[in-house]
Design an enzyme around this catalytic site. Structure first.
Site, short mmCIF file in Angstrom:
data_model
loop_
_atom_site.label_atom_id
_atom_site.label_comp_id
_atom_site.label_asym_id
_atom_site.label_seq_id
_atom_site.Cartn_x
_atom_site.Cartn_y
_atom_site.Cartn_z
N CYS A 79 39.69 40.35 33.71
CA CYS A 79 38.57 39.91 34.54
C CYS A 79 37.66 41.09 34.88
CB CYS A 79 39.09 39.19 35.79
SG CYS A 79 37.81 38.26 36.64
N HIS A 182 42.18 34.90 33.41
CA HIS A 182 43.36 35.42 34.10
C HIS A 182 44.64 34.96 33.40
CE1 HIS A 182 41.40 37.18 37.61
NE2 HIS A 182 40.49 36.24 37.42
N GLU A 184 47.55 35.84 33.94
CA GLU A 184 48.63 35.70 34.94
C GLU A 184 48.61 34.35 35.63
OE1 GLU A 184 45.89 37.38 35.31
OE2 GLU A 184 45.23 37.44 37.40
#
Lengths: 200, 248
Positions: A79, A182, A184
């Site tokens: 990001c 993202h 994650e």
């Protein structure tokens, strides 16, 4: 040693848990000595461009990062951490790290809701260490951003997503990688991407 | 949409009759396995009790949630909001604060960005097909009407609005479609429909009424007509079939 750089921006806990899920054993650190010993580096980041660059500077991390990069250590920016890999951004006045020949632009179409937030499909532009372009399964990732990366050299684009128009959502140059989304927060798609990065 | 009370997971009907349905983290694990798009946690007793958000719980959720999540309940200060966001949530959810401390909500949207602040508005049908805003804290109707409340959320800089139907909560009879239509007319902000979903078929009606996204609680927690607790989530194919059908 995989080091997640803690420079005061972003959500390090989630990045660390997904990396562990992908089989890694990450260390979160803001210590230049630890960072300079990394064999894989993750630059997370949420927030504003200048705050990120100032965060690196205030913690005296820039020399350690340069050292790691000079050794050709694989780096993955996430990001905002991907955006600062470029030369500059419309969001701020600070210079970026300049490891990728790109600029960061604001989404500016009139009918477009900004930030671009939510799940979106990601299409690999070519086969790369991060993406399997042959796989036919649709890949979905979670995005939150108001600015996008614009590469000067198309060769640096690994994957495309679309919001109002197509934009590069994954970029690379040599051992430097950046993803706008993202991983994650993107279930097994993110886990697989982390796995592939761990194997780089 | 997962409701927390005393650290456990509960589910209400019409904002009452809360039933304990299990361990919150276990639910997060299952929703992660099933690849839910997004989770929203609301601690429904925090505001009433004047309790602060449970940061340890948020950290625990973040370590198991491989998807974005939002957290609400008792968020009343910038510091609390920052703590929630720093510990892994993408968004904070505000309800009572919108009406009781709007100036602080405005500071939150300025500090963390509109995208991180979600307004959850609880709507209740009153006479003549009108809607009022329900206050769970006081169990009364608030003074501002639906349109005024929605424009308040907009003016404070909230980036997203969850419209939750008190009448349909836990009923599994479909969404309260007119309330979604009314809200849609009042704002161009991203709108999430909540309350009453029983199947993916209901999603279509909410989208047609103008919702940008749909949320559900009971539908994902209970199974069958005896309401057995069984966490479930539609596959991406099932969801896609609804979205594509909607385009024609």
């Amino acid at each position: 040693m995989i080091v997640i750089v803690d420079y005061g921006v972003g959500n390090l806990g989630s990045v660390a848990s997904m990396l562990r899920r992908a089989g890694g054993d990450p260390v979160v650190s803001c210590d230049p000595d630890v960072i300079s010993r990394a064999d894989k580096l993750i630059l997370p980041g949420v927030g504003a461009f200048d705050r990120a660059m100032n965060g690196l500077e205030e913690r005296h991390l820039l020399p350690a990062l340069q050292e790691v990069v000079a050794r050709e250590t694989p780096v993955l920016g996430i990001c905002l951490g991907a955006q600062i890999l470029g030369r500059k951004s419309e969001e701020g006045i600070c210079a970026g790290l300049g490891w990728l020949d790109m600029e960061v632009k604001k989404f500016s179409s009139k009918d477009l809701r900004v930030p671009h937030m939510g799940w979106n499909t990601v299409t690999p532009a070519k086969n790369s260490l991060l993406f399997d372009a042959i796989s036919t399964e649709e890949q979905r990732f979670y995005f939150v951003h108001s600015y996008y990366m614009q590469c000067r050299n198309e060769e640096n684009i690994l994957a495309i997503s679309s919001y109002g128009k197509d934009f590069a959502c994954a970029v690379s140059c040599g051992h430097i990688y950046g993803v706008q989304f993202h991983p994650e927060k993107s279930h097994r798609f993110g886990m697989n991407l982390f796995k592939r990065f761990l194997d780089v | 949409m997962l409701l927390l009370s005393d650290g456990g997971l509960v589910k209400s009907k019409n904002f009452q009759d809360c039933r304990y349905v299990g361990d919150a983290l276990n639910a997060v694990r299952i929703f992660s396995e099933k690849e839910a798009d997004e989770l929203v946690f609301l601690d429904i007793e925090a505001t009433r009790r004047g309790a602060s958000p449970d940061i340890e719980m948020i950290k625990a959720i973040a370590s198991e949630a491989y998807m974005p999540f939002a957290y609400g309940g008792g968020v009343r200060t910038l510091q609390q909001a920052e703590n929630i966001l720093r510990n892994g949530a993408e968004k904070i959810v505000l309800n009572d604060a919108i009406f009781s401390i709007p100036h602080i909500v405005e500071e939150m949207t300025k500090e963390f960005g509109s995208q991180a602040v979600v307004a959850c508005i609880d709507v209740k049908r009153i006479i003549f097909g009108k809607y009022a805003i329900f206050s769970y804290k006081d169990r009364t109707l608030r003074k501002p009407d639906l349109v005024t409340s929605i424009s308040l959320c907009e003016n404070l800089g909230c980036g997203e609005i969850i419209v939750q139907s008190v009448d349909h909560d836990g009923q599994r009879t479909g969404y309260d479609v007119p309330s979604i239509q009314r809200t849609r007319k009042a704002t161009s902000l991203p709108l999430v429909a909540l309350g009453g979903a029983r199947s993916v078929e209901d999603f279509r009606a909410a989208f047609q009424a103008g919702a940008d996204a749909v949320a559900a609680g009971s539908m994902f927690i209970f199974w069958g007509k005896y309401q057995a607790v069984l966490i479930n989530y539609p596959t991406s194919q099932e969801i896609r079939s609804i979205l594509h059908a909607d385009m024609h």
